[in-house]
Design a protein around this motif. Structure first.
Motif, PDB file in Angstrom:
ATOM      1  N   UNK A 185       0.784  -1.316  -0.071  1.00  0.00           N
ATOM      2  CA  UNK A 185       0.063  -0.150  -0.168  1.00  0.00           C
ATOM      3  C   UNK A 185       1.081   1.427  -0.080  1.00  0.00           C
ATOM      4  N   UNK A 186       2.228   1.304   0.304  1.00  0.00           N
ATOM      5  CA  UNK A 186       3.032   2.419   0.243  1.00  0.00           C
ATOM      6  C   UNK A 186       3.108   2.869  -1.014  1.00  0.00           C
ATOM      7  N   UNK A 187       3.039   4.227  -1.143  1.00  0.00           N
ATOM      8  CA  UNK A 187       3.319   5.281  -2.140  1.00  0.00           C
ATOM      9  C   UNK A 187       4.726   5.434  -2.708  1.00  0.00           C
ATOM     10  N   UNK A 188       4.813   5.201  -3.919  1.00  0.00           N
ATOM     11  CA  UNK A 188       6.190   5.858  -4.469  1.00  0.00           C
ATOM     12  C   UNK A 188       6.157   6.285  -5.811  1.00  0.00           C
ATOM     13  N   UNK A 189       6.792   7.496  -5.728  1.00  0.00           N
ATOM     14  CA  UNK A 189       6.825   8.182  -7.169  1.00  0.00           C
ATOM     15  C   UNK A 189       8.269   7.876  -7.362  1.00  0.00           C
ATOM     16  N   UNK A 190       8.106   6.963  -8.825  1.00  0.00           N
ATOM     17  CA  UNK A 190       9.442   6.410  -9.732  1.00  0.00           C
ATOM     18  C   UNK A 190       9.702   7.178 -10.918  1.00  0.00           C
ATOM     19  N   UNK A 191      11.153   7.738 -10.757  1.00  0.00           N
ATOM     20  CA  UNK A 191      11.512   8.406 -11.992  1.00  0.00           C
ATOM     21  C   UNK A 191      12.280   7.622 -12.782  1.00  0.00           C
ATOM     22  N   UNK A 192      11.775   7.018 -13.964  1.00  0.00           N
ATOM     23  CA  UNK A 192      12.433   6.145 -15.071  1.00  0.00           C
ATOM     24  C   UNK A 192      12.138   6.404 -16.282  1.00  0.00           C
ATOM     25  N   UNK A 193      12.775   5.379 -17.179  1.00  0.00           N
ATOM     26  CA  UNK A 193      12.335   5.738 -18.620  1.00  0.00           C
ATOM     27  C   UNK A 193      11.320   4.561 -18.915  1.00  0.00           C
ATOM     28  N   UNK A 194      10.239   5.040 -19.529  1.00  0.00           N
ATOM     29  CA  UNK A 194       9.107   3.972 -19.811  1.00  0.00           C
ATOM     30  C   UNK A 194       8.824   4.076 -21.474  1.00  0.00           C
ATOM     31  N   UNK A 195       8.572   2.587 -21.936  1.00  0.00           N
ATOM     32  CA  UNK A 195       8.587   2.301 -23.428  1.00  0.00           C
ATOM     33  C   UNK A 195       7.466   3.286 -23.831  1.00  0.00           C
ATOM     34  N   UNK A 196       7.455   3.784 -24.892  1.00  0.00           N
ATOM     35  CA  UNK A 196       6.428   4.698 -25.591  1.00  0.00           C
ATOM     36  C   UNK A 196       5.512   3.523 -26.778  1.00  0.00           C
ATOM     37  N   UNK A 197       6.118   2.464 -27.218  1.00  0.00           N
ATOM     38  CA  UNK A 197       5.861   1.750 -28.054  1.00  0.00           C
ATOM     39  C   UNK A 197       6.404   0.387 -27.971  1.00  0.00           C
ATOM     40  N   UNK A 198       5.552  -0.776 -28.714  1.00  0.00           N
ATOM     41  CA  UNK A 198       6.499  -2.046 -28.694  1.00  0.00           C
ATOM     42  C   UNK A 198       7.864  -1.960 -29.316  1.00  0.00           C
ATOM     43  N   UNK A 199       9.033  -2.711 -28.648  1.00  0.00           N
ATOM     44  CA  UNK A 199      10.210  -2.604 -29.255  1.00  0.00           C
ATOM     45  C   UNK A 199      10.797  -1.370 -28.826  1.00  0.00           C
ATOM     46  N   UNK A 200      10.363  -0.374 -28.015  1.00  0.00           N
ATOM     47  CA  UNK A 200      11.199   0.708 -27.552  1.00  0.00           C
ATOM     48  C   UNK A 200      12.029   0.228 -26.375  1.00  0.00           C
ATOM     49  N   UNK A 201      13.127  -0.095 -26.354  1.00  0.00           N
ATOM     50  CA  UNK A 201      14.130  -0.604 -25.396  1.00  0.00           C
ATOM     51  C   UNK A 201      14.803   0.629 -24.736  1.00  0.00           C
ATOM     52  N   UNK A 202      14.788   1.726 -25.646  1.00  0.00           N
ATOM     53  CA  UNK A 202      15.356   3.116 -24.671  1.00  0.00           C
ATOM     54  C   UNK A 202      14.477   3.973 -24.136  1.00  0.00           C
ATOM     55  N   UNK A 203      13.142   3.791 -24.347  1.00  0.00           N
ATOM     56  CA  UNK A 203      12.153   4.788 -23.540  1.00  0.00           C
ATOM     57  C   UNK A 203      12.361   6.295 -23.439  1.00  0.00           C
ATOM     58  N   UNK A 204      11.449   6.768 -22.620  1.00  0.00           N
ATOM     59  CA  UNK A 204      11.399   8.157 -22.559  1.00  0.00           C
ATOM     60  C   UNK A 204      11.305   8.480 -20.792  1.00  0.00           C
ATOM     61  N   UNK A 205      12.354   9.362 -20.490  1.00  0.00           N
ATOM     62  CA  UNK A 205      12.217   9.505 -19.025  1.00  0.00           C
ATOM     63  C   UNK A 205      10.892  10.304 -18.560  1.00  0.00           C
ATOM     64  N   UNK A 206      10.430   9.695 -17.361  1.00  0.00           N
ATOM     65  CA  UNK A 206       9.222  10.227 -17.027  1.00  0.00           C
ATOM     66  C   UNK A 206       8.919   9.876 -15.451  1.00  0.00           C
ATOM     67  N   UNK A 207       7.835  10.239 -15.056  1.00  0.00           N
ATOM     68  CA  UNK A 207       7.763   9.794 -13.488  1.00  0.00           C
ATOM     69  C   UNK A 207       6.322   9.156 -13.492  1.00  0.00           C
ATOM     70  N   UNK A 208       6.057   8.237 -12.556  1.00  0.00           N
ATOM     71  CA  UNK A 208       4.776   7.467 -12.512  1.00  0.00           C
ATOM     72  C   UNK A 208       4.687   7.152 -11.024  1.00  0.00           C
ATOM     73  N   UNK A 209       3.458   7.307 -10.559  1.00  0.00           N
ATOM     74  CA  UNK A 209       3.288   7.398  -9.213  1.00  0.00           C
ATOM     75  C   UNK A 209       2.522   6.065  -9.037  1.00  0.00           C
ATOM     76  N   UNK A 210       2.832   5.027  -7.979  1.00  0.00           N
ATOM     77  CA  UNK A 210       2.706   3.355  -7.818  1.00  0.00           C
ATOM     78  C   UNK A 210       2.390   3.125  -6.459  1.00  0.00           C
ATOM     79  N   UNK A 211       1.545   2.259  -6.392  1.00  0.00           N
ATOM     80  CA  UNK A 211       1.161   1.807  -5.012  1.00  0.00           C
ATOM     81  C   UNK A 211       1.674   0.295  -4.994  1.00  0.00           C
ATOM     82  N   UNK A 212       2.425   0.029  -3.859  1.00  0.00           N
ATOM     83  CA  UNK A 212       3.056  -1.277  -3.791  1.00  0.00           C
ATOM     84  C   UNK A 212       1.796  -2.172  -3.415  1.00  0.00           C
TER      85      UNK A 212
END
Length: 440
Positions: A357-384
């Motif tokens: 239930x803990x909340x985490x803001x994770x700053x990382x690269x996320x893929x924008x399409x299939x096969x996108x191994x590089x990704x684009x840096x962004x932040x995402x808020x997630x619940x454990x």
């Protein structure tokens, strides 16, 4: 433990007062109206089947005269004594929040995070208010510390604007640091719930059983190579590659030839050690380390044939057993917290380090399409809200991308370093006074 001191900060009491006023203004609520917080409600769900089945206006008060009482008794007034009032610390008009320096905050959709947080609150409502979320890390507080936020979230419509105001009103970010990493970062991978074509009886293509948990513990504890269709009840048959990756993901959906669909949910494992077959292929030189994705492993299997595929699969002695559940519209599989996972709002963590239930803001690269191994840096808020056999150690997360092939195409290429920030209720965050939160 690494520590870093921030500038002198206002008191927790002044901070809470400011945030409460700020949050009310954001929602257009009169500052003179009392706010009554109710406890989180418990959502009751039915039993899970184990077998598949196909404003009158208020009148203006009239002033009443005060009743006459006895005449007042006059007493002499003593000479005044000069008293120096205590010095009061100034309350700033604007309190700078750490959100202002949080990388990428406000740049993405926070709706999934609000949706997943509401589900965590449903579980917490059943817990002892004074019990800690984590016995290992008291910094996460007790369940009562999170109750005010849960009370408001309960009736809040899920959209980005509401979510942004809510999280920024009730929480403060605290930096995490990973002592096992030179730059203090962690790792974020991805997973999803696959949809498998299945059959009720085996054939040349659909030959791998999807098994229920054995009733005999001795059989359940056997390594993968010793488990087969005779070991336990068969729920369905699928392609060997598909069934193996279903076990890696931990849950999914099965679709029979007649269109019937059911969820297959995690129901235990064989207590054997988990081995990453991707790492095996890299160590043998069959795949480059930078491209050991699910897609690359599937391509390798298709190229070498069923025997070498079976040998590789058996390198991972861990075996996963399943149970069938009814499908619920727009809901993911249930995670280890026993709530349905939310696409792009839930992640798996090591529960020995982080509480569910803990909340985490994770700053990382996320893929924008299939096969996108590089990704684009962004932040995402997630619940454990989940865990996994390969998800071990500090700042190690696995992001749930959703259900189906599109989600799988993104999850399969997600593997990037990540900076982690914990979102704690304001009073808990400010009690740390700028300390970097320990993670192990």
């Amino acid at each position: 433990m690494m520590c870093k001191k921030m500038l002198a900060l206002p008191t927790v009491k002044s901070r809470l007062k400011y945030l409460r006023l700020r949050y009310l203004r954001l929602w257009g609520v009169s500052l003179c109206a009392p706010v009554i917080l109710a406890a989180c409600t418990t959502v009751h769900t039915g039993p899970i089947p184990h077998e598949p089945i196909k404003n009158a206006p208020i009148p203006t008060p009239i002033a009443q005269p005060e009743p006459e009482g006895p005449p007042p008794v006059l007493t002499p007034t003593p000479d005044p004594v000069l008293v120096t009032p205590p010095t009061q610390p100034p309350v700033p008009d604007v309190i700078k929040s750490a959100f202002s320096s949080l990388p990428h905050w406000g740049g993405g959709d926070l709706s999934p995070a609000l949706k997943s947080f509401k589900k965590s609150c449903q579980v917490w409502a059943k817990r002892d208010d004074h019990k800690p979320l984590s016995s290992a890390h008291p910094e996460f507080g007790v369940y009562k510390d999170w109750q005010p936020a849960c009370n408001v979230a309960r009736d809040l419509a899920v959209n980005h604007e509401n979510a942004h105001s809510f999280f920024q009103g009730f929480f403060e970010p605290v930096t995490l640091s990973n002592p096992d990493s030179e730059d203090g970062s962690g790792l974020l991978t991805g997973y999803y719930a696959p949809i498998l074509e299945a059959r009720r009886l085996p054939d040349a293509v659909f030959s791998e059983p999807i098994l229920a948990r054995p009733t005999d513990m001795a059989i359940q504890r056997q390594p993968r190579k010793n488990i087969n269709a005779l070991s336990a009840k068969v729920l369905a048959y699928g392609r060997p590659i598909d069934v193996f990756f279903l076990q890696v993901q931990g849950s999914g959906q099965i679709k029979f030839a007649n269109g019937d669909m059911y969820r297959v949910a995690f129901d235990g494992h064989n207590y054997q050690k988990y081995t990453s077959i991707g790492k095996v292929l890299v160590a043998r030189g069959d795949l480059p380390a930078h491209a050991a994705s699910k897609q690359a492993i599937e391509q390798w299997m298709a190229r070498v044939g069923p025997k070498r595929t079976r040998d590789l699969i058996n390198e991972n002695a861990r075996y996963i057993f399943f149970k069938t559940e009814y499908l619920s519209a727009d809901e993911g599989p249930r995670g280890s917290m026993h709530v349905p996972l939310t696409a792009m709002g839930s992640m798996a963590v090591d529960p020995k380090i982080y509480p569910y239930g803990a909340l985490f803001w994770v700053v990382t690269k996320l893929p924008q399409a299939a096969g996108d191994y590089n990704g684009v840096e962004t932040g995402v808020l997630l619940s454990a809200q989940d865990s996994g056999g390969a998800i071990k150690g500090p700042m190690r997360g696995d992001l749930f991308f959703g259900t189906g092939d599109d989600a799988g195409a993104l999850a399969g290429v997600q593997k990037h370093r990540a900076r982690w920030y914990a979102l704690l209720p304001v009073q808990l965050a400010w009690a740390l006074n700028g300390t970097i939160l320990p993670v192990s």
